[in-house]
Motif scaffolding. Sequence first.
Motif, PDB file in Angstrom:
ATOM      1  N   GLY A  53       0.805  -1.209   0.000  1.00  0.00           N
ATOM      2  CA  GLY A  53       0.000   0.000   0.000  1.00  0.00           C
ATOM      3  C   GLY A  53       0.841   1.263   0.000  1.00  0.00           C
ATOM      4  N   LEU A  54       0.482   2.198  -0.876  1.00  0.00           N
ATOM      5  CA  LEU A  54       1.104   3.517  -0.922  1.00  0.00           C
ATOM      6  C   LEU A  54       0.064   4.525  -0.464  1.00  0.00           C
ATOM      7  CD1 LEU A  54       3.635   5.197  -1.766  1.00  0.00           C
ATOM      8  CD2 LEU A  54       2.556   5.443  -4.014  1.00  0.00           C
ATOM      9  N   TRP A  55       0.370   5.269   0.607  1.00  0.00           N
ATOM     10  CA  TRP A  55      -0.601   6.127   1.274  1.00  0.00           C
ATOM     11  C   TRP A  55      -0.108   7.567   1.365  1.00  0.00           C
ATOM     12  CZ3 TRP A  55      -4.920   3.502   3.525  1.00  0.00           C
ATOM     13  CH2 TRP A  55      -4.806   2.108   3.554  1.00  0.00           C
ATOM     14  N   ARG A  56      -1.052   8.493   1.254  1.00  0.00           N
ATOM     15  CA  ARG A  56      -0.780   9.888   1.604  1.00  0.00           C
ATOM     16  C   ARG A  56      -1.417  10.133   2.968  1.00  0.00           C
ATOM     17  NH1 ARG A  56      -0.985  15.467  -1.906  1.00  0.00           N
ATOM     18  NH2 ARG A  56      -0.846  16.905  -0.138  1.00  0.00           N
ATOM     19  N   GLU A  64      -5.311  11.700   9.169  1.00  0.00           N
ATOM     20  CA  GLU A  64      -6.127  11.354   8.004  1.00  0.00           C
ATOM     21  C   GLU A  64      -5.242  10.787   6.896  1.00  0.00           C
ATOM     22  OE1 GLU A  64      -8.256  14.806   6.830  1.00  0.00           O
ATOM     23  OE2 GLU A  64      -9.599  14.788   8.576  1.00  0.00           O
ATOM     24  N   SER A  65      -5.771   9.779   6.180  1.00  0.00           N
ATOM     25  CA  SER A  65      -4.979   9.127   5.143  1.00  0.00           C
ATOM     26  C   SER A  65      -5.849   8.735   3.970  1.00  0.00           C
ATOM     27  CB  SER A  65      -4.281   7.884   5.714  1.00  0.00           C
ATOM     28  OG  SER A  65      -5.231   6.920   6.147  1.00  0.00           O
ATOM     29  N   VAL A  66      -5.206   8.622   2.809  1.00  0.00           N
ATOM     30  CA  VAL A  66      -5.881   8.135   1.610  1.00  0.00           C
ATOM     31  C   VAL A  66      -4.894   7.232   0.874  1.00  0.00           C
ATOM     32  CG1 VAL A  66      -5.187  10.182   0.284  1.00  0.00           C
ATOM     33  CG2 VAL A  66      -7.078   8.766  -0.514  1.00  0.00           C
ATOM     34  N   GLN A  67      -5.383   6.087   0.411  1.00  0.00           N
ATOM     35  CA  GLN A  67      -4.506   5.172  -0.312  1.00  0.00           C
ATOM     36  C   GLN A  67      -4.408   5.609  -1.763  1.00  0.00           C
ATOM     37  OE1 GLN A  67      -5.392   1.036   0.240  1.00  0.00           O
ATOM     38  NE2 GLN A  67      -3.546   0.349  -0.830  1.00  0.00           N
TER      39      GLN A  67
END
Length: 432
Positions: free
Chosen positions: A123-126, A133-136
């Motif tokens: 998984g690469l996440w921001r 808070e995160s988004v893949q």
Amino acid sequence: MTTQHCSHANPHICVCPHIFDMSVKNGVKRFIGVGEQAEYLCAECADAENFKHCYWCDDCFVAADANCYWSIAGMLEIKREPKAFHFTRREIHLDLLNGRALLDLEPLKNHPTDAMLFTDDGGLWRVNLQNGESVQVATLPVEQIHPAGAITLKISPDNQFLAITSLLYRHADEGSSNKGLVLDLSSGELLMQLDAGDYHMEEADFPVAFSEHDGKTLLVCATDWNQLDIFDPRTGECLTQRHSDTPPEHDEDATFMSEWSGALVISPDNQRIATIGWVWHPVGVAYSWDLQHWLNHNPWEPDIGESKVMYASWDYFWSSPFFWIDEDRICIWGCQDLHTDYDVPLASAAIFDVKSGDQIKWFAGPTMNAFYYDQYLFSTTEKGDAITIWDLESGALLYEYPCDLPVNYLPGSREFVCDEGNGVLALYGWSL
């Protein structure tokens, strides 16, 4: 024990009797922890509890030094100039790390809170490191980025692109690899594959970096074990195409032919690019060259270009971290004159003039556990249980702060990130 000394004025350099009578040609230069003072001993005396002290003057030592090889041992004196720093600690819990392991973290450029994370499930996440808070952004298949390898993330200056590499080192018969991908961060789209073959590519970090030219982001990367090129990451177009496999005629005495490159770092003004690579037999070599001349005039510039400047070399070692202080100076870990029999220099840092290649100064103490620059040099103790802060001008240790070994540094918020496990990141901020 009685002493013996040469017959000249001011004999002050301590040597053992076997060095004094020049009966050995290989010895040990053992630092005694006072300035740069050292004893020069044969191997037998170096292992003994005591030895007979003999003394040379400078001229006698220079004459003997020209015909003797010294291995390095002992302890260097660390200069200390205590300075008040203030540290804070905060924790953030990331739900995305529940059941996943953090493999690498890289802050976005000129952003106070956000970073990219890569986890062991591909998984690469921001992630916002203020509120969690995160988004893949993407899921990368294991066959392209192996999570068992050493993962490295690089982000372009405009935060549009990301390069990810995995260095998987195994025994020769098990198959090592060092490959990567380039992605568009806004969409997660795969743009390019990074593959320079398998010929000893596992011996150093994959050479990849982003640069800016005329308002466009460019990608610099290895395309073969001994070749670097520049690409437009949007289209994959090679901008340094070579029209022959044979380099043009050049003055072999004026430059050196490069072989394997290591990590690439662009200068603050985007004019030069530096690396620490290696050549047979093997020898590690730190050098830089003119990025703009490479792009606009000579596709062979990284190999035989006249703009190449060498800073340091080490036998059997090329793992030094380094950074640009500014466009005129570069700081490299591990002074080449302090190389030990263990193929690793004593803990130290050296600063070089970028254009001339001359060493400006060196100082003892920083380790290669961590090597960050933000107004000061930030490193760690040998045990990795405290952050150390160093002044580049004086070479002095200014402050130590106990904490775990950092995963990375966030220049936007001036915080070090430590992985505490169980989804918890500890962030240590500093200020004056």
